[in-house]
Write a protein that holds these residues in place. Sequence first.
Motif, PDB file in Angstrom:
ATOM      1  N   ILE A 169       0.725  -1.233   0.014  1.00  0.00           N
ATOM      2  CA  ILE A 169       0.051  -0.010   0.022  1.00  0.00           C
ATOM      3  C   ILE A 169       0.854   1.271   0.066  1.00  0.00           C
ATOM      4  CG2 ILE A 169      -1.649   1.275   1.331  1.00  0.00           C
ATOM      5  CD1 ILE A 169      -2.866  -1.607   2.469  1.00  0.00           C
ATOM      6  N   ASP A 170       1.898   1.294   0.858  1.00  0.00           N
ATOM      7  CA  ASP A 170       2.750   2.400   0.840  1.00  0.00           C
ATOM      8  C   ASP A 170       3.367   2.588  -0.414  1.00  0.00           C
ATOM      9  OD1 ASP A 170       4.226   4.619   1.969  1.00  0.00           O
ATOM     10  OD2 ASP A 170       5.735   3.144   3.045  1.00  0.00           O
ATOM     11  N   GLN A 171       4.058   1.611  -1.086  1.00  0.00           N
ATOM     12  CA  GLN A 171       4.549   1.510  -2.406  1.00  0.00           C
ATOM     13  C   GLN A 171       3.560   2.257  -3.411  1.00  0.00           C
ATOM     14  OE1 GLN A 171       7.519   1.786  -3.039  1.00  0.00           O
ATOM     15  NE2 GLN A 171       7.932   1.697  -5.152  1.00  0.00           N
ATOM     16  N   TYR A 172       2.470   1.681  -3.420  1.00  0.00           N
ATOM     17  CA  TYR A 172       1.431   2.259  -4.572  1.00  0.00           C
ATOM     18  C   TYR A 172       1.305   3.790  -4.203  1.00  0.00           C
ATOM     19  CZ  TYR A 172      -2.741   3.311  -7.071  1.00  0.00           C
ATOM     20  OH  TYR A 172      -3.562   3.613  -8.002  1.00  0.00           O
ATOM     21  N   GLU A 173       1.133   3.978  -2.956  1.00  0.00           N
ATOM     22  CA  GLU A 173       0.795   5.354  -2.848  1.00  0.00           C
ATOM     23  C   GLU A 173       2.187   6.286  -3.297  1.00  0.00           C
ATOM     24  OE1 GLU A 173      -1.453   7.446  -1.171  1.00  0.00           O
ATOM     25  OE2 GLU A 173      -2.916   5.900  -1.269  1.00  0.00           O
ATOM     26  N   ARG A 174       3.362   5.770  -3.126  1.00  0.00           N
ATOM     27  CA  ARG A 174       4.573   6.437  -3.341  1.00  0.00           C
ATOM     28  C   ARG A 174       4.616   6.515  -4.925  1.00  0.00           C
ATOM     29  NH1 ARG A 174       7.312   3.647  -0.606  1.00  0.00           N
ATOM     30  NH2 ARG A 174       7.154   4.880   1.308  1.00  0.00           N
ATOM     31  N   THR A 175       3.908   5.997  -5.832  1.00  0.00           N
ATOM     32  CA  THR A 175       4.048   5.836  -7.144  1.00  0.00           C
ATOM     33  C   THR A 175       2.926   6.562  -7.790  1.00  0.00           C
ATOM     34  OG1 THR A 175       2.663   3.849  -7.456  1.00  0.00           O
ATOM     35  CG2 THR A 175       4.966   3.598  -7.280  1.00  0.00           C
ATOM     36  N   ILE A 176       1.823   6.989  -7.119  1.00  0.00           N
ATOM     37  CA  ILE A 176       0.787   7.564  -8.043  1.00  0.00           C
ATOM     38  C   ILE A 176       0.758   9.180  -7.689  1.00  0.00           C
ATOM     39  CG2 ILE A 176      -0.855   5.804  -7.657  1.00  0.00           C
ATOM     40  CD1 ILE A 176      -2.227   7.141  -5.367  1.00  0.00           C
ATOM     41  N   LEU A 220       8.459   8.066   7.222  1.00  0.00           N
ATOM     42  CA  LEU A 220       9.007   7.050   6.754  1.00  0.00           C
ATOM     43  C   LEU A 220       8.289   6.408   5.608  1.00  0.00           C
ATOM     44  CD1 LEU A 220      10.143   4.885   9.858  1.00  0.00           C
ATOM     45  CD2 LEU A 220      11.589   6.015   7.991  1.00  0.00           C
ATOM     46  N   THR A 221       6.680   6.782   5.687  1.00  0.00           N
ATOM     47  CA  THR A 221       5.937   6.073   4.746  1.00  0.00           C
ATOM     48  C   THR A 221       5.406   7.438   3.918  1.00  0.00           C
ATOM     49  OG1 THR A 221       3.686   6.489   6.002  1.00  0.00           O
ATOM     50  CG2 THR A 221       4.952   4.383   6.396  1.00  0.00           C
ATOM     51  N   ASP A 222       4.646   7.028   2.779  1.00  0.00           N
ATOM     52  CA  ASP A 222       3.940   7.993   1.834  1.00  0.00           C
ATOM     53  C   ASP A 222       2.452   8.068   1.809  1.00  0.00           C
ATOM     54  OD1 ASP A 222       4.972  10.137   0.423  1.00  0.00           O
ATOM     55  OD2 ASP A 222       4.234   9.270  -1.212  1.00  0.00           O
ATOM     56  N   ILE A 223       2.049   7.174   2.601  1.00  0.00           N
ATOM     57  CA  ILE A 223       0.446   7.120   2.815  1.00  0.00           C
ATOM     58  C   ILE A 223      -0.305   8.403   3.045  1.00  0.00           C
ATOM     59  CG2 ILE A 223      -1.546   5.942   3.519  1.00  0.00           C
ATOM     60  CD1 ILE A 223       0.384   3.430   3.754  1.00  0.00           C
ATOM     61  N   ARG A 224      -0.808   9.001   2.467  1.00  0.00           N
ATOM     62  CA  ARG A 224      -1.605  10.412   2.701  1.00  0.00           C
ATOM     63  C   ARG A 224      -3.077  10.124   2.757  1.00  0.00           C
ATOM     64  NH1 ARG A 224       3.357  13.237   4.324  1.00  0.00           N
ATOM     65  NH2 ARG A 224       4.567  12.210   2.955  1.00  0.00           N
ATOM     66  N   ILE A 225      -3.616   9.965   3.986  1.00  0.00           N
ATOM     67  CA  ILE A 225      -5.089   9.868   3.869  1.00  0.00           C
ATOM     68  C   ILE A 225      -5.733  11.185   3.929  1.00  0.00           C
ATOM     69  CG2 ILE A 225      -7.043   8.817   5.352  1.00  0.00           C
ATOM     70  CD1 ILE A 225      -4.968   6.821   6.543  1.00  0.00           C
ATOM     71  N   PRO A 226      -6.737  11.461   2.841  1.00  0.00           N
ATOM     72  CA  PRO A 226      -7.403  12.788   2.884  1.00  0.00           C
ATOM     73  C   PRO A 226      -8.111  13.011   4.063  1.00  0.00           C
ATOM     74  CG  PRO A 226      -7.990  11.440   0.882  1.00  0.00           C
ATOM     75  CD  PRO A 226      -7.254  10.564   1.861  1.00  0.00           C
ATOM     76  N   ASP A 227      -8.278  14.431   4.525  1.00  0.00           N
ATOM     77  CA  ASP A 227      -8.846  14.737   5.713  1.00  0.00           C
ATOM     78  C   ASP A 227     -10.411  14.297   6.087  1.00  0.00           C
ATOM     79  OD1 ASP A 227      -6.503  16.179   6.676  1.00  0.00           O
ATOM     80  OD2 ASP A 227      -7.254  17.874   5.760  1.00  0.00           O
ATOM     81  N   PRO A 228     -11.189  14.143   4.972  1.00  0.00           N
ATOM     82  CA  PRO A 228     -12.510  13.784   5.322  1.00  0.00           C
ATOM     83  C   PRO A 228     -12.591  12.431   5.706  1.00  0.00           C
ATOM     84  CG  PRO A 228     -12.338  15.181   3.424  1.00  0.00           C
ATOM     85  CD  PRO A 228     -11.040  14.614   3.714  1.00  0.00           C
ATOM     86  N   ILE A 229     -11.704  11.550   5.101  1.00  0.00           N
ATOM     87  CA  ILE A 229     -11.661  10.282   5.497  1.00  0.00           C
ATOM     88  C   ILE A 229     -11.186   9.902   6.919  1.00  0.00           C
ATOM     89  CG2 ILE A 229     -10.595   7.835   4.722  1.00  0.00           C
ATOM     90  CD1 ILE A 229     -10.907   8.688   1.787  1.00  0.00           C
ATOM     91  N   TRP A 230      -9.935  10.753   7.037  1.00  0.00           N
ATOM     92  CA  TRP A 230      -9.356  10.591   8.219  1.00  0.00           C
ATOM     93  C   TRP A 230     -10.002  10.943   9.487  1.00  0.00           C
ATOM     94  CZ3 TRP A 230      -4.672   8.439   9.937  1.00  0.00           C
ATOM     95  CH2 TRP A 230      -4.055   8.548  11.218  1.00  0.00           C
TER      96      TRP A 230
END
Length: 366
Positions: free
Chosen positions: A83-90, A108-118
């Motif tokens: 999941i982290d790698q996919y987020e890094r590539t898009i 360390l990670t690149d997972i960015r969860i949009p505010d309305p979802i978080w």
Amino acid sequence: MLSLFQNMKERRTVLCLSAAALLWCGIGSPAAEAARVTGLREAYGAEAASAPLSKEALLPARRELYEQISAATGIPWFRFAAIDQYERTIAKKAKHTPAPSPAASARLTDIRIPDPIWNGPLNPDQSDTSPASIRFFGGLGRDGSGDGLAEPENDADVLYSVAGHLLSYGNSASDFSIAVWEYYHNGRAAQRINQFAKLYEHFGRLDLSGSAFPLPLGNLYSYRSTWGTGRSWGGARIHEGTDLFAPHGLTVRSTCYGIVETKGWNRYGGWRIGIRDIENRYHYYAHLTGYDKTVSRGDIVSPGQTIGWVGSSGYGKPGTQGKFPPHLHFGLYKDRGLTEWAFDPYPLLKQWENQEYRALKNKKKK
């Protein structure tokens, strides 16, 4: 940030104990919460340093983080990595994006969860960090570091929140696929993440950056940059790749660590094969005379592995041969999440060829 990854043995012991409690009691229960707070606070400390890790330390630290959250949740580390790698590539950068904060730069990670979802779409405070109110409004955010806050720039909080979403669907491979689709609502995203997870699980490491030239080194081939030149057969179009002219039957090799995504006939490319690498690039090999029998769709390949042989197939119905001199058409395509586009492979081909020549010279010197 470096302070987060010292005393590994002690942290792993604590996390294993907390993981047992978490898996026994379930995420969200009082006993699980107590074990998680104790274990992850011991692992990460109260605060994170703002300086990012060096390139050499980044992958081991990232792997350590995946394994810590894996121990606490029972989800295999390679699923977090995928999941982290996919987020890094898009593609995620929009116009006028503000400069990242020091905390974000040190992540360390690149997972960015949009505010309305978080925070929850109806949460009036879209910068909320209270786990209780976030949960009340149906947000994804959870406290994974044990500091009483659910912060979208805290890696432990983010991965623990992702784990909560995944476990709400179960922990099997099919449950994982469903959970990923439900988050992205994009079948291609689910496919890519499952491919990445398979690669990480198979090789057991994060560094899958090796490469190889697609043909055996020597004087039997020639190529130059042919990107963008016109093509007329099948309609007006441009040449999306590089042609490597070589004798009929010369070995064609995988250029990367990857997974075979497509294999079969294409009226333009003849007998062709497509391989997806960990950087979300699609490596396209066309006009083959045949395939190695050990390579099938869904298989994992390594750099330098034989996948087929040079031919002159294509420009017609299945089996059409000989409409042009034998050569390998090699193309590269980058998936950025919403679109996939071709780019000129010639610079990378020269780089891979030169790297392989240097490696051979160094080997002879030894």
